[in-house]
Scaffold this motif. Structure first.
Motif, PDB file in Angstrom:
ATOM      1  N   ILE A  55      47.672  20.912  88.101  1.00 35.14           N
ATOM      2  CA  ILE A  55      46.985  20.302  86.962  1.00 35.14           C
ATOM      3  C   ILE A  55      46.440  18.922  87.338  1.00 35.14           C
ATOM      4  O   ILE A  55      45.342  18.536  86.930  1.00 35.14           O
ATOM      5  CB  ILE A  55      47.933  20.209  85.756  1.00 35.14           C
ATOM      6  N   ARG A 110      43.458  19.783  83.242  1.00 38.05           N
ATOM      7  CA  ARG A 110      43.921  20.851  82.348  1.00 38.05           C
ATOM      8  C   ARG A 110      42.865  21.928  82.120  1.00 38.05           C
ATOM      9  O   ARG A 110      43.155  23.127  82.146  1.00 38.05           O
ATOM     10  CB  ARG A 110      44.346  20.259  80.992  1.00 38.05           C
ATOM     11  N   LEU A 150      51.944  24.386  80.282  1.00 37.29           N
ATOM     12  CA  LEU A 150      50.776  23.595  79.904  1.00 37.29           C
ATOM     13  C   LEU A 150      50.403  23.852  78.449  1.00 37.29           C
ATOM     14  O   LEU A 150      50.138  22.917  77.675  1.00 37.29           O
ATOM     15  CB  LEU A 150      49.595  23.934  80.824  1.00 37.29           C
ATOM     16  N   LEU A 157      41.576  21.376  74.849  1.00 41.76           N
ATOM     17  CA  LEU A 157      41.544  21.121  76.293  1.00 41.76           C
ATOM     18  C   LEU A 157      40.777  19.844  76.599  1.00 41.76           C
ATOM     19  O   LEU A 157      41.229  18.979  77.346  1.00 41.76           O
ATOM     20  CB  LEU A 157      40.913  22.301  77.028  1.00 41.76           C
ATOM     21  N   SER A 175      42.371  16.261  77.781  1.00 41.81           N
ATOM     22  CA  SER A 175      41.979  15.841  79.132  1.00 41.81           C
ATOM     23  C   SER A 175      41.545  14.381  79.127  1.00 41.81           C
ATOM     24  O   SER A 175      41.657  13.672  80.109  1.00 41.81           O
ATOM     25  CB  SER A 175      40.823  16.721  79.635  1.00 41.81           C
TER      26      SER A 175
END
Length: 396
Positions: free
Chosen positions: A263, A268, A312, A381, A385
């Motif tokens: 990651i 991600r 995750l 996401l 991020s």
């Protein structure tokens, strides 16, 4: 801190072993209890159904109770209900006892994930979460093969051994885990399900949880029938099927420990997209592989991806609102087991209808594609991020 990490690891190992144990036992129990293939998936689904229903209640309640007491009570009940599975005399008694085991697990496992942010400093949360998730992965690598070997002597041995281990773990919970009483602000008399309102009102949360559901539905549809498929296709015995599970579990362990590095390198968004796309291709080709070695190699790679993706996803979901982590963790687990119930049921139907694993693999690929799109369109996401702490708070 080390002893708490080890305790949480063992809790997830014991619960994970019990959760996945039925998969390699399906052929044996199917013959023993004279269960048609289209209904055999319910021996997995009954546990998941109990978990899915009661996790919705356990989460909000635990946010207002001492988490130690909830975890301890849940583990004791889990021990008793698991041992009762060894006394099952037919499909419905096994269904009922597995349902009770799922209910007990619903009050135990989510407390682990909700306790980590409360007991560990922020800098250690990701590392501890990865180690605890490795406990779940280790249950696939070591617990299931051990259970399969015990079952080769007699089918009920694994249930008695796991139940006894769970009771021992409950003793360690009592002595090692500190009290985790709720803050005064959390001791409210508001209706239980009102804690879900912030999640239901958030478009990001709704789409993220839908993606989580599709991911788990597809994965467990395929996973539930691995044991039966390798037995039918390659004529393996129950202990040989357990060795296959061992190899796959190693892949999950590799992914769990290496996920943080991947990651960090890919971020991600790229990690999830690449992992899902590769897994979709693998599930499509998996049923057509000519040998056990080829099957194990491809599925090992899938499990590496899942070992990276699953922690995750849980971290992203738990970061939606830090004030209701118990509720979010229980909802995520409830959705996972609801998806397991539906996925194992659908897998049983299409496996029997189409006489093989090809349709199951295609179903899983479709679920993964839908999950990936839902994650992307949720915005979770991209949002996380851009956030250094990975926290994406939705207003309560």
């Amino acid at each position: 801190m080390i002893k708490l990490t080890a305790l949480f690891f063992v809790i997830m190992f014991v619960i994970g072993t019990d959760t996945f144990l039925i998969s390699p036992l399906i052929p044996t129990l199917q013959n023993l209890f004279h269960i048609p293939t289209e209904y055999s998936g319910w021996m997995v689904g009954s546990y998941a159904l109990g978990y899915a229903i009661f996790a919705l209640i356990a989460g909000p309640l635990s946010d207002g109770w001492d988490r130690k007491k909830v975890m301890l009570s849940g583990m004791v009940c889990f021990s008793v209900s698991t041992m009762l599975c060894g006394f099952a005399t037919g499909f419905w008694s096994m269904f009922f006892f597995r349902f009770l085991a799922g209910v007990s697990a619903a009050f135990t496992a989510p407390q682990v994930w909700a306790s980590i942010p409360a007991l560990f400093p922020t800098s250690k949360i990701a590392k501890v979460s990865g180690i605890v998730m490795a406990g779940l992965a280790a249950s696939q690598a070591f617990g299931i093969p051990i259970g399969s070997l015990l079952a080769s002597a007699h089918w009920y041995y694994p249930f008695f051994i796991i139940g006894a281990c769970a009771l021992l773990v409950a003793v360690f919970i009592y002595y090692a885990l500190p009290e985790m009483k709720p803050n005064q602000g959390q001791k409210t008399k508001t209706p239980i399900f009102s804690r879900y309102i912030p999640l239901l009102n958030s478009r990001m949360a709704r789409r993220a949880f839908l993606a989580h559901f599709l991911f788990q539905c597809g994965f467990f549809a395929a996973f539930s029938f691995i044991g039966k498929w390798v037995t039918d296709r390659f004529h393996l015995s129950i202990d040989q099927a357990g060795y296959v599970m061992f190899f796959l579990g190693l892949g999950n362990i590799v992914g769990s420990f290496g996920g943080a590095y991947v990651i960090k390198k890919l971020n991600r968004f790229n990690t999830l997209v690449v992992g899902f796309l590769v897994s979709i291709v693998c599930f499509i080709v998996l049923p057509h592989l000519p040998s056990v070695a080829a099957f194990e190699s491809v599925y090992f790679f899938i499990f590496v991806n899942m070992g990276i993706a699953f922690p995750l996803i849980l971290r992203m979901l738990n970061s939606l609102n830090p004030t209701i982590r118990g509720t979010i963790s229980s909802l995520a687990n409830s959705i996972m087991y609801a998806a397991t119930t539906l996925g194992s049921w659908i897998a049983g139907l299409i496996y029997a209808t189409f006489n093989g694993f090809s349709a199951v693999g295609m179903f899983t690929a479709i679920c993964f594609a839908g999950s990936l799109l839902s994650f992307i369109f949720s915005g979770i996401l991209t949002s996380q991020s851009e956030n250094k702490e990975g926290v994406c708070v939705i207003n309560a």
